[in-house]
Design an enzyme around this catalytic site. Structure first.
Site, PDB file in Angstrom:
ATOM      1  CG  ASP A  27      57.601  25.411  53.606  1.00 45.55           C
ATOM      2  OD1 ASP A  27      58.358  25.866  54.488  1.00 45.55           O
ATOM      3  OD2 ASP A  27      57.223  24.229  53.572  1.00 45.55           O
ATOM      4  CG  HIS A  44      63.531  33.129  57.955  1.00 48.56           C
ATOM      5  ND1 HIS A  44      62.633  32.272  57.366  1.00 48.56           N
ATOM      6  CD2 HIS A  44      63.929  32.507  59.101  1.00 48.56           C
ATOM      7  CE1 HIS A  44      62.499  31.185  58.119  1.00 48.56           C
ATOM      8  NE2 HIS A  44      63.283  31.308  59.173  1.00 48.56           N
ATOM      9  CG  LEU A 138      47.764  43.189  45.510  1.00 51.75           C
ATOM     10  CD1 LEU A 138      47.118  41.979  44.830  1.00 51.75           C
ATOM     11  CD2 LEU A 138      49.290  43.091  45.368  1.00 51.75           C
TER      12      LEU A 138
HETATM   13  C1  IPE Z   1      59.085  29.333  55.519  1.00 51.71           C
HETATM   14  O1  IPE Z   1      60.323  28.710  55.493  1.00 51.71           O
HETATM   15  C2  IPE Z   1      59.016  30.497  56.477  1.00 51.71           C
HETATM   16  C3  IPE Z   1      58.254  30.228  57.717  1.00 51.71           C
HETATM   17  C4  IPE Z   1      57.638  29.132  58.016  1.00 51.71           C
HETATM   18  C5  IPE Z   1      58.187  31.311  58.672  1.00 51.71           C
HETATM   19  P1  IPE Z   1      60.762  27.640  56.583  1.00 51.71           P
HETATM   20  O2  IPE Z   1      61.414  28.355  57.717  1.00 51.71           O
HETATM   21  O3  IPE Z   1      59.631  26.770  56.973  1.00 51.71           O
HETATM   22  O4  IPE Z   1      61.840  26.824  55.777  1.00 51.71           O
HETATM   23  P2  IPE Z   1      62.044  25.246  55.761  1.00 51.71           P
HETATM   24  O5  IPE Z   1      60.711  24.633  55.494  1.00 51.71           O
HETATM   25  O6  IPE Z   1      62.583  24.868  57.100  1.00 51.71           O
HETATM   26  O7  IPE Z   1      63.020  25.022  54.660  1.00 51.71           O
HETATM   27  C1  IPE Z   2      53.915  26.768  56.949  1.00 48.47           C
HETATM   28  O1  IPE Z   2      55.213  26.324  56.821  1.00 48.47           O
HETATM   29  C2  IPE Z   2      53.884  28.125  57.619  1.00 48.47           C
HETATM   30  C3  IPE Z   2      54.391  29.234  56.816  1.00 48.47           C
HETATM   31  C4  IPE Z   2      54.821  29.174  55.593  1.00 48.47           C
HETATM   32  C5  IPE Z   2      54.398  30.521  57.480  1.00 48.47           C
HETATM   33  P1  IPE Z   2      55.906  25.375  57.904  1.00 48.47           P
HETATM   34  O2  IPE Z   2      57.288  25.178  57.446  1.00 48.47           O
HETATM   35  O3  IPE Z   2      55.699  25.941  59.268  1.00 48.47           O
HETATM   36  O4  IPE Z   2      55.035  24.057  57.782  1.00 48.47           O
HETATM   37  P2  IPE Z   2      55.385  22.561  58.187  1.00 48.47           P
HETATM   38  O5  IPE Z   2      55.852  22.575  59.610  1.00 48.47           O
HETATM   39  O6  IPE Z   2      56.459  22.089  57.260  1.00 48.47           O
HETATM   40  O7  IPE Z   2      54.110  21.800  57.970  1.00 48.47           O
HETATM   41 MG    MG Z   3      58.895  25.031  56.319  1.00 47.62          MG
END
Ligand code: IPE
Ligand code: IPE
Ligand code: MG
Length: 253
Positions: A27, A44, A138
């Protein structure tokens, strides 16, 4: 040298035993990017680089199973352009990295609902599993279009169909049987679940399997995650005492 003086060369830290199964909620890509004035898409892309490094490190450290949360069932609520970016990255990751993963004897598994995915993505995921099925180093479990409640509901539906067909009695529906009907029933539960970015929640990840996992939350945004961060989370894991409801700490990985 007096007996109280510190040795000039502290003893090397003993290599630790790797947890058998580590799961990661990757995340913070978006926040990493906006802190730098970059687009979320760039965040990303950098996240995929961190993933490559982490898979390599996991193999070197001796982790047997690494589960990564790549796209949640709820992530479809993001803007279409971001979804396009994420789908494109998955496609590219499989196309560009599959050969190397295979060469490194990584076995790829996928959990999540595959039926409602774009047919091309589905084919890539199937291909990745098929090509690497006999690898033994792995196991990389990719949670894609994954939601734990949906996974449990799928298991319940399969069992309900078997009850209706008269194959099993309702009283045979035990926790073990539900576990055996999840997306990857042959895998051990995660020992350690790491979430990056400082958020402290599971966001519908592995709710069933996490019953006795140790949860480690790190402030690092996912694109900055690396081997040192992974080792730091594992060190924290080793400071925990796992009791599984009993009184005695269970040792082991
Ligand atoms: C994690 O990073 C990737 C996915 C959920 C696909 P985020 O896109 O959630 O990044 P933040 O949480 O908005 O910083
Ligand atoms: C969880 O992250 C999903 C992934 C890392 C793929 P999100 O960014 O979607 O989660 P929330 O919305 O902050 O809970
Ligand atoms: Mg996120």
């Amino acid at each position: 040298m007096s007996r109280l003086a510190m040795p000039s060369n502290p003893p090397p830290i003993q290599p630790f035993e790797a947890p058998r199964h580590v799961a990661i909620i990757m995340d913070g890509n978006g926040r990493w990017a906006s802190a730098r004035g970059l687009t979320r898409g760039e965040g990303h892309r950098r996240g995929v680089e961190a993933l490559r490094k982490t898979v390599r490190a996991a193999g070197e450290i001796g982790i047997s199973y690494l589960t990564i949360f790549s796209f949640s069932a709820e992530n479809w609520s993001r803007p279409p352009s971001e979804i396009r970016d994420l789908m494109g990255l998955l496609r590219r990751f499989i196309r560009n990295d599959l050969a190397e993963l295979h060469q490194n004897r990584v076995k790829v598994r996928v959990i999540g609902e595959r039926n409602d995915l774009d047919p091309e993505i589905r084919r890539l995921l199937d291909e990745a599993e098929e090509l690497t099925r006999n690898n033994d180093k792995l196991t990389l479990i990719v949670a894609f279009n994954y939601g734990a409640r949906q996974e449990i509901a799928r298991a319940a539906a399969k069992l309900a169909a078997r009850v209706r067909a008269g194959e099993i009695d309702p009283s045979a529906v035990t926790a073990d049987l539900i576990g055996q009907n999840l997306d990857a029933p042959d895998l051990p539960d995660p020992d350690l679940i790491i979430r990056t970015s400082g958020e402290q929640r599971l966001s519908n990840f592995l709710l069933w399997q996490a019953a006795y996992s140790e949860l480690v939350f790190v402030p690092t945004y996912w694109p900055d995650f690396d081997r040192a961060a992974l080792e730091g989370a594992i060190a924290e894991y080793h400071r925990r005492e796992r009791r599984f409801g009993g009184l005695i700490a269970q040792t082991g990985s």
